[in-house]
Enzyme design. Structure first.
Site, PDB file in Angstrom:
ATOM      1  N   HIS A  77     -21.836  -6.615  -0.675  1.00  0.00           N
ATOM      2  CA  HIS A  77     -20.651  -6.664   0.183  1.00  0.00           C
ATOM      3  C   HIS A  77     -20.997  -7.178   1.580  1.00  0.00           C
ATOM      4  O   HIS A  77     -22.094  -6.961   2.097  1.00  0.00           O
ATOM      5  CB  HIS A  77     -19.930  -5.322   0.240  1.00  0.00           C
ATOM      6  CG  HIS A  77     -20.682  -4.183   0.868  1.00  0.00           C
ATOM      7  ND1 HIS A  77     -20.657  -3.926   2.227  1.00  0.00           N
ATOM      8  CD2 HIS A  77     -21.449  -3.212   0.324  1.00  0.00           C
ATOM      9  CE1 HIS A  77     -21.371  -2.849   2.486  1.00  0.00           C
ATOM     10  NE2 HIS A  77     -21.866  -2.402   1.349  1.00  0.00           N
ATOM     11  N   ASP A  79     -19.081  -6.629   4.515  1.00  0.00           N
ATOM     12  CA  ASP A  79     -18.675  -5.849   5.692  1.00  0.00           C
ATOM     13  C   ASP A  79     -19.701  -4.788   6.041  1.00  0.00           C
ATOM     14  O   ASP A  79     -20.512  -4.370   5.200  1.00  0.00           O
ATOM     15  CB  ASP A  79     -17.310  -5.202   5.461  1.00  0.00           C
ATOM     16  CG  ASP A  79     -17.310  -4.181   4.318  1.00  0.00           C
ATOM     17  OD1 ASP A  79     -17.923  -4.471   3.264  1.00  0.00           O
ATOM     18  OD2 ASP A  79     -16.698  -3.115   4.482  1.00  0.00           O
ATOM     19  N   GLU A 174     -15.871  -3.231   1.390  1.00  0.00           N
ATOM     20  CA  GLU A 174     -16.424  -2.168   0.560  1.00  0.00           C
ATOM     21  C   GLU A 174     -16.508  -0.862   1.333  1.00  0.00           C
ATOM     22  O   GLU A 174     -16.264   0.221   0.781  1.00  0.00           O
ATOM     23  CB  GLU A 174     -17.815  -2.574   0.046  1.00  0.00           C
ATOM     24  CG  GLU A 174     -18.414  -1.619  -0.982  1.00  0.00           C
ATOM     25  CD  GLU A 174     -19.230  -0.471  -0.400  1.00  0.00           C
ATOM     26  OE1 GLU A 174     -19.621   0.437  -1.164  1.00  0.00           O
ATOM     27  OE2 GLU A 174     -19.473  -0.468   0.836  1.00  0.00           O
ATOM     28  N   GLU A 175     -16.841  -0.945   2.618  1.00  0.00           N
ATOM     29  CA  GLU A 175     -17.055   0.260   3.410  1.00  0.00           C
ATOM     30  C   GLU A 175     -15.781   1.070   3.626  1.00  0.00           C
ATOM     31  O   GLU A 175     -15.849   2.243   3.984  1.00  0.00           O
ATOM     32  CB  GLU A 175     -17.672  -0.106   4.767  1.00  0.00           C
ATOM     33  CG  GLU A 175     -19.072  -0.701   4.696  1.00  0.00           C
ATOM     34  CD  GLU A 175     -20.125   0.311   4.269  1.00  0.00           C
ATOM     35  OE1 GLU A 175     -19.773   1.484   4.053  1.00  0.00           O
ATOM     36  OE2 GLU A 175     -21.305  -0.071   4.156  1.00  0.00           O
ATOM     37  N   ASP A 197     -26.847  -2.692  -3.474  1.00  0.00           N
ATOM     38  CA  ASP A 197     -26.215  -1.930  -2.406  1.00  0.00           C
ATOM     39  C   ASP A 197     -26.841  -0.550  -2.276  1.00  0.00           C
ATOM     40  O   ASP A 197     -26.237   0.372  -1.736  1.00  0.00           O
ATOM     41  CB  ASP A 197     -24.701  -1.815  -2.687  1.00  0.00           C
ATOM     42  CG  ASP A 197     -23.910  -1.306  -1.502  1.00  0.00           C
ATOM     43  OD1 ASP A 197     -24.418  -1.367  -0.370  1.00  0.00           O
ATOM     44  OD2 ASP A 197     -22.782  -0.828  -1.718  1.00  0.00           O
ATOM     45  N   HIS A 379     -25.362   3.120   8.454  1.00  0.00           N
ATOM     46  CA  HIS A 379     -24.149   3.439   9.221  1.00  0.00           C
ATOM     47  C   HIS A 379     -24.427   3.984  10.618  1.00  0.00           C
ATOM     48  O   HIS A 379     -23.531   4.562  11.236  1.00  0.00           O
ATOM     49  CB  HIS A 379     -23.257   4.433   8.480  1.00  0.00           C
ATOM     50  CG  HIS A 379     -22.712   3.929   7.189  1.00  0.00           C
ATOM     51  ND1 HIS A 379     -21.705   4.588   6.504  1.00  0.00           N
ATOM     52  CD2 HIS A 379     -22.998   2.847   6.438  1.00  0.00           C
ATOM     53  CE1 HIS A 379     -21.421   3.920   5.399  1.00  0.00           C
ATOM     54  NE2 HIS A 379     -22.209   2.855   5.341  1.00  0.00           N
TER      55      HIS A 379
END
Length: 410
Positions: A77, A79, A174-175, A197, A379
């Site tokens: 992904h 993002d 995705e997030e 991922d 994150h």
């Protein structure tokens, strides 16, 4: 530096943070900047069908073998998480890590320390890429993109390497749980796929949480505090009561492995109205259902005390445990395990305490377990990734492709 590292350093400097506040696809236009770059890179590698559709990037490397080899998909992904800034990322390369504290940012006294993150000590003598402490890094999931692109580049420039059809996709959003919303499974053309991922070296995952989000709205009554006795209802205090009645030992900070949790990740409010934002997670479907019922019953219990409309609750399912969809196709997991062992990586088969696009895609007819990318502490400002783990990921991808090419399903 190796090709995969150079790609990674380029990708992470592009801000692609997604946004839950937008209903567009992609949720932020800046994700399209990376999408357009990736489409061009795929085209430059000779993928004539490289395309962007609804913010998703697709491309196919045709089979170069007459064997009946399954069509294999590779997905990552674009993002980065809304949880922390992804703007103006300045990655720092730490050569031959010495096991000591890493000063991310001296001005703000931000330290990446093995006291807080003991897994750092596993990488003494290895090169690491960290943040400068002011942003996340974006290894989730630009490491996966870099690894897929590097493997694809190798195949495109080494036509002597036998392979079946390789289908590639890079997804937006995705997030924020929307990465599979508009995924074109039929157009993608794969028989099965892997998401790149995962986290640390060796992760191989085909189980994930069942997931839901819950929004608790609490109504109060505001009057002047000087004359508030028996009149004021402070919604903030009611919110406190709701939070306190949920099991204190069932939060992310107190659970691991197959244990589920309730997680409050935002709160907004004043005396008149307060809103609580929760996510609910559990691997077992029955336990997951009970967790949702617990939250609903708690709201009803408090409504009996404070009035029928004091608490309202909206629960939305997000994704399901992919395990039941993977089990009939365990050869996908077994091939990945064999590939890791063949290139000197110890497989770490464990449940994902989260979710990936693969979880939803598995329920859309595309069985999709998850492979490591090498990163840690996603994150946030303490995110880092060892460079050798990214290089090993590329080796694993290529080995999986090789193992399937050795088979002939005719």
């Amino acid at each position: 530096m190796s090709q995969v590292i150079n790609r990674f350093l380029k990708y992470v400097q592009m801000d692609t943070q997604s946004s839950e506040d937008s209903q567009n696809t992609p949720s932020t236009g800046k994700q399209l900047d990376l999408a357009q770059l990736l489409q061009k890179e795929l085209t430059d590698l000779g993928l004539s069908d490289a395309r962007i559709k609804e913010g998703y990037v697709y491309g196919t490397l045709p089979a170069n073998s007459a064997k009946a080899i399954p069509a294999l998909g590779l997905i990552a992904h674009m993002d980065t998480s809304p949880d922390f800034s992804g703007e103006n990322v300045k990655p720092k390369v730490i050569e031959s890590y010495d096991g000591q504290e890493i000063v991310l940012n001296s001005e703000h006294n931000l330290i990446l320390s093995p006291r807080d993150f003991p897994e750092l000590l596993d990488y003494i003598g290895k090169s690491l890429i960290t943040t400068d402490g002011t942003t996340l890094l974006g290894a989730d999931d630009k490491a996966g993109i870099a690894e897929i692109m590097t493997a694809l580049d190798y195949l495109a420039t080494h036509p002597e390497v036998e392979h079946g059809k390789i289908c590639v996709a890079f997804t937006p959003d995705e997030e924020i749980g929307r990465g599979a919303d508009h995924f074109d499974v039929a157009g993608f053309g794969a028989d099965f796929a892997y998401t790149l991922d995962g986290g640390p070296l060796g992760e191989l995952e085909y189980e994930n949480f069942n997931a839901a989000k819950a929004i608790v709205k609490i109504k109060g009554r505001n009057v002047h505090p000087g004359s508030a006795k028996n009149k004021m209802i402070n919604s903030i205090l009611l919110a406190n009561e709701y939070i306190a009645k949920l099991p204190a030992q069932e939060t992310p900070a107190t659970t691991e492995g197959y244990e589920g949790f309730y997680h409050i990740n935002d709160i907004k409010g004043d005396v008149e109205e307060t809103t609580l934002y929760y996510i609910i997670r559990d691997f077992d479907q029955d336990s997951f259902t009970k967790r949702k019922a617990t939250m609903l019953n708690l709201a009803e219990e408090l409504n009996q005390i404070y009035g029928s409309d004091a608490f309202s609750l909206e629960i939305t399912d997000q994704y399901q445990n992919m395990k039941e969809k993977i089990i009939p196709f365990m050869h996908i997991v077994e091939k990945a395990q064999a590939a890791m062992e063949a290139v000197g990586v110890k497989p770490l088969i464990q449940p994902i305490r989260g979710g990936t696009d693969g979880a939803r895609l598995s329920f859309m007819g595309l069985p999709t377990p998850n492979l490591f990318t090498g990163g840690h502490n996603y994150h946030g400002r303490y995110e880092f990734i060892p460079t050798f783990a990214m290089e090993k990921s590329v080796e694993v991808i290529l080995k999986i492709i090789e193992l399937y090419a050795k088979e002939d399903l005719h």
